[in-house]
Design a protein around this motif. Structure first.
Motif, mmCIF file in Angstrom:
data_model
loop_
_atom_site.group_PDB
_atom_site.id
_atom_site.type_symbol
_atom_site.label_atom_id
_atom_site.label_comp_id
_atom_site.label_asym_id
_atom_site.label_seq_id
_atom_site.Cartn_x
_atom_site.Cartn_y
_atom_site.Cartn_z
ATOM 1 N N SER A 1 0.804 -1.225 0.000
ATOM 2 C CA SER A 1 0.000 0.000 0.000
ATOM 3 C C SER A 1 0.838 1.277 0.000
ATOM 4 O O SER A 1 0.326 2.357 -0.317
ATOM 5 C CB SER A 1 -0.933 0.005 1.221
ATOM 6 O OG SER A 1 -0.182 -0.032 2.429
ATOM 7 N N GLU A 2 2.119 1.180 0.371
ATOM 8 C CA GLU A 2 2.972 2.372 0.463
ATOM 9 C C GLU A 2 4.005 2.457 -0.662
ATOM 10 O O GLU A 2 4.678 3.488 -0.800
ATOM 11 C CB GLU A 2 3.713 2.380 1.810
ATOM 12 C CG GLU A 2 2.828 2.591 3.017
ATOM 13 C CD GLU A 2 2.246 3.988 3.085
ATOM 14 O OE1 GLU A 2 2.850 4.902 2.493
ATOM 15 O OE2 GLU A 2 1.188 4.161 3.713
ATOM 16 N N THR A 3 4.150 1.426 -1.471
ATOM 17 C CA THR A 3 5.200 1.408 -2.497
ATOM 18 C C THR A 3 5.074 2.582 -3.472
ATOM 19 O O THR A 3 6.059 3.247 -3.800
ATOM 20 C CB THR A 3 5.174 0.096 -3.288
ATOM 21 O OG1 THR A 3 5.269 -1.013 -2.391
ATOM 22 C CG2 THR A 3 6.351 0.040 -4.256
ATOM 23 N N HIS B 1 6.547 -0.086 6.654
ATOM 24 C CA HIS B 1 5.589 1.014 6.753
ATOM 25 C C HIS B 1 4.187 0.529 6.445
ATOM 26 O O HIS B 1 3.212 0.900 7.114
ATOM 27 C CB HIS B 1 5.992 2.125 5.781
ATOM 28 C CG HIS B 1 5.266 3.418 6.009
ATOM 29 N ND1 HIS B 1 5.684 4.614 5.464
ATOM 30 C CD2 HIS B 1 4.134 3.709 6.709
ATOM 31 C CE1 HIS B 1 4.858 5.581 5.831
ATOM 32 N NE2 HIS B 1 3.897 5.053 6.575
ATOM 33 N N SER B 2 4.053 -0.304 5.436
ATOM 34 C CA SER B 2 2.750 -0.832 5.043
ATOM 35 C C SER B 2 2.138 -1.705 6.135
ATOM 36 O O SER B 2 0.931 -1.675 6.365
ATOM 37 C CB SER B 2 2.875 -1.635 3.745
ATOM 38 O OG SER B 2 1.638 -2.179 3.362
ATOM 39 N N ASN C 1 3.753 5.532 -3.004
ATOM 40 C CA ASN C 1 4.147 6.784 -2.353
ATOM 41 C C ASN C 1 5.661 6.910 -2.268
ATOM 42 O O ASN C 1 6.215 8.002 -2.458
ATOM 43 C CB ASN C 1 3.544 6.860 -0.946
ATOM 44 C CG ASN C 1 2.037 6.991 -0.957
ATOM 45 O OD1 ASN C 1 1.472 7.568 -1.891
ATOM 46 N ND2 ASN C 1 1.374 6.464 0.058
ATOM 47 N N TYR C 2 6.334 5.802 -1.981
ATOM 48 C CA TYR C 2 7.795 5.824 -1.858
ATOM 49 C C TYR C 2 8.449 6.074 -3.223
ATOM 50 O O TYR C 2 9.466 6.777 -3.306
ATOM 51 C CB TYR C 2 8.288 4.517 -1.250
ATOM 52 C CG TYR C 2 8.294 4.517 0.266
ATOM 53 C CD1 TYR C 2 9.454 4.221 0.972
ATOM 54 C CD2 TYR C 2 7.151 4.813 0.987
ATOM 55 C CE1 TYR C 2 9.471 4.222 2.360
ATOM 56 C CE2 TYR C 2 7.148 4.818 2.367
ATOM 57 C CZ TYR C 2 8.312 4.524 3.054
ATOM 58 O OH TYR C 2 8.315 4.537 4.426
ATOM 59 N N TYR D 1 7.209 4.279 9.375
ATOM 60 C CA TYR D 1 8.524 3.815 8.918
ATOM 61 C C TYR D 1 9.421 3.546 10.125
ATOM 62 O O TYR D 1 9.140 4.015 11.242
ATOM 63 C CB TYR D 1 9.159 4.813 7.957
ATOM 64 C CG TYR D 1 9.250 6.225 8.459
ATOM 65 C CD1 TYR D 1 10.335 6.651 9.211
ATOM 66 C CD2 TYR D 1 8.242 7.149 8.163
ATOM 67 C CE1 TYR D 1 10.423 7.952 9.674
ATOM 68 C CE2 TYR D 1 8.316 8.450 8.621
ATOM 69 C CZ TYR D 1 9.405 8.842 9.376
ATOM 70 O OH TYR D 1 9.481 10.133 9.828
ATOM 71 N N ALA E 1 9.162 -0.147 1.504
ATOM 72 C CA ALA E 1 8.059 0.330 2.348
ATOM 73 C C ALA E 1 7.248 -0.796 2.975
ATOM 74 O O ALA E 1 6.149 -0.552 3.478
ATOM 75 C CB ALA E 1 7.133 1.256 1.565
#
Length: 380
Positions: free
Chosen positions: A80-82, A294-295, A84-85, A300, A291
Motif C-alpha cells: 500500500s505504500e510502495t 511502513h505498510s 508513495n515511496y 517507517y 516500504a
C-alpha cells in the motif's frame, strides 16, 4: 546572476523549494500540490533548456537502474505504500541528483545555500510562538526548517566571510534547542563539532585540530545543560515568582518542554525499532520490499539501517555501504569548498536518518550517494 552559475542556483533553489513554499501552500491547501508541481516543472524546464537536454551518463545509468528496480519492487513486492515511496524518490531523489549533476562550483552553491538559509530562518523563526502553524510540529520545524537554516548560516559565517550570519546562526541554534526535537539539536551540535574539529580553512587545507577534546568537552557541557533545561526553567520560575515578576514567558517555555518530552519518550521509539528487528527476520537476506514495514505497521522504522534491512535485507545494506564508502573516498580527496559541501550534505542526513525520517524523503541522502558516483570537479 552570472549565466554560468544558473545550474548552481537551480540546484540550491530546489533543495529549499518545498520549505520556502510552505508559508504559501499551508494557506491554500486545496491547490498546494498544483503550486508545487508548477514550481518543480519550471525548474526542470529551465534546467533542460539551459543544458540543451543533456544529462550526465552516470546519472542516466543510476536513474535507469533505480527505475527498473523500483518497477520490479512495485510489480512483485508491492504494498500500500510502495507507490508513495516511488513518488518520493522521484521528487526527493531523482530530480535532485539530476540537478546536482550539472553543478560545477560548490563555492557558489554554498553562497546560495547560505542566503536561502537566511530567508528560511526569517520566514519560520516565529512559528514555535504560533503553535507551529506553518511547520505542523516541532520535529518538522527542527529537521526540515531550522536545521538546514542553521547549517547554511553557520557555513556562511564560518567559511564564506559573511560574519554577520553568525548572529543569525546563533539564534537558529537557540530555536533548535528550545523548540525543535532532540534529534535536530544533536544534528546541529554534530555539525558544529565536525566543522570545528576537522578544521577547514578557506585555502583548502584540512587538518585535525588539537582542540578536539576542548570542543568535545564544551558540546558535552551544552548537552548536559540542554537535557536538564526543564529543571533550570523551574528554578528560574521560582526565583521570578519570589520577586513578584511576570513569569508568563518562562511558564510557556516550560509547557512547551513538557509537551515535547511527553511526545518524545524513548519507549515509543524503542518499540518501533524492536518491531523492525523482528520484521527483518522474515526475510533477512533481501528484505520484504520497499516500504514493507511502513505498510504493515503504519509507520517507517525511524532508523536508516533498520529501514534498509527491512526493505532490502543484508544484500541491500552491503550495496548502500559500498556507495557510502565511495562517497566518503571522494570527500577525503576533495579540496576547498567541494569538501565543505560534501561534509555539509553528510551532516544533514546522517543524524536525522539515524533517529527519524526516511531515505526516500531526504534530498541530502541522495546527493551524498551521487557524490561518489559523479567525478568531482575541483574549484580552481
Amino acid at each position: 546572476m552570472i549565466n554560468n552559475k544558473i545550474n548552481e542556483f537551480l540546484f540550491t533553489l530546489y533543495i529549499f523549494l518545498f520549505s520556502l513554499l510552505k508559508v504559501l501552500t499551508v494557506n491554500v491547501q486545496g491547490i498546494s500540490t498544483q503550486i508545487l508541481l508548477v514550481c518543480v516543472l519550471s525548474i526542470l524546464i529551465v534546467s533542460l533548456f539551459y543544458n540543451k537536454m543533456l544529462i550526465n551518463i552516470r546519472v542516466l545509468f543510476f536513474m535507469i537502474i533505480m527505475s527498473i528496480f523500483l518497477c520490479i519492487e512495485f510489480l512483485f513486492r508491492g504494498n500500500s505504500e510502495t507507490g508513495n515511496y516511488i513518488y518520493n524518490f522521484i521528487i526527493y531523489g531523482g530530480i535532485t541528483v539530476y540537478l546536482y549533476s550539472f553543478v560545477k562550483d560548490k563555492n557558489q552553491v554554498l553562497f546560495y545555500y547560505a542566503y536561502f538559509s537566511l530567508i528560511l530562518f526569517l520566514l519560520y523563526c516565529w512559528d514555535p510562538f504560533n503553535g507551529y502553524l506553518l511547520t505542523t510540529n516541532y520535529m518538522i520545524f527542527g529537521f526540515n526548517f531550522m536545521l538546514p537554516a542553521f547549517a547554511g548560516l553557520y557555513i556562511g559565517g564560518k567559511y564564506l566571510g559573511i560574519k554577520w550570519m553568525r548572529i543569525f546562526a546563533l539564534f537558529a541554534l537557540i530555536e533548535i534547542v528550545l523548540f525543535a526535537n532532540k534529534g535536530s539539536s544533536f544534528a546541529a551540535f554534530f555539525i558544529i563539532f565536525i566543522f570545528s574539529t576537522f578544521f577547514v580553512n578557506n585555502n583548502g587545507k584540512y587538518r585535525l585540530v588539537k582542540r578536539f577534546f576542548l570542543y568535545g568537552f564544551a558540546l558535552t557541557a551544552i548537552y548536559i545543560i540542554w537535557i536538564n533545561l526543564l529543571n533550570i526553567i523551574n528554578t528560574l520560575i521560582n526565583i521570578v515568582e519570589k520577586i513578584n515578576l511576570n513569569s508568563y514567558s518562562l511558564t510557556t517555555l516550560k509547557s512547551i518542554l513538557i509537551d515535547r518530552t511527553i511526545e518524545n519518550r524513548l519507549s515509543e521509539r524503542e518499540q518501533i525499532w524492536q518491531n523492525a528487528k523482528d520484521f527483518i527476520e522474515i526475510n533477512p537476506l533481501i528484505g520484504s520490499g520497499t516500504a514493507a514495514f511502513h505498510s504493515n505497521f503504519g509507520i517507517y522504522p525511524h532508523n536508516l539501517f533498520l529501514e534498509i534491512l527491512t526493505s532490502y535485507g543484508m544484500l541491500g545494506l552491503i550495496i548502500f555501504i559500498i556507495l557510502w564508502l565511495k562517497s566518503c573516498k571522494v570527500v577525503l580527496i576533495s579540496s576547498s569548498f567541494d569538501k565543505i559541501f560534501c561534509i555539509l550534505m553528510l551532516c544533514l542526513w546522517v543524524v536525522p536518518l539515524t533517529f527519524s525520517m526516511n531515505i526516500f524523503e531526504s534530498k541530502e541522502f541522495w546527493i551524498f550517494i551521487m557524490i561518489g558516483l559523479i567525478k568531482p570537479i575541483s574549484n580552481k
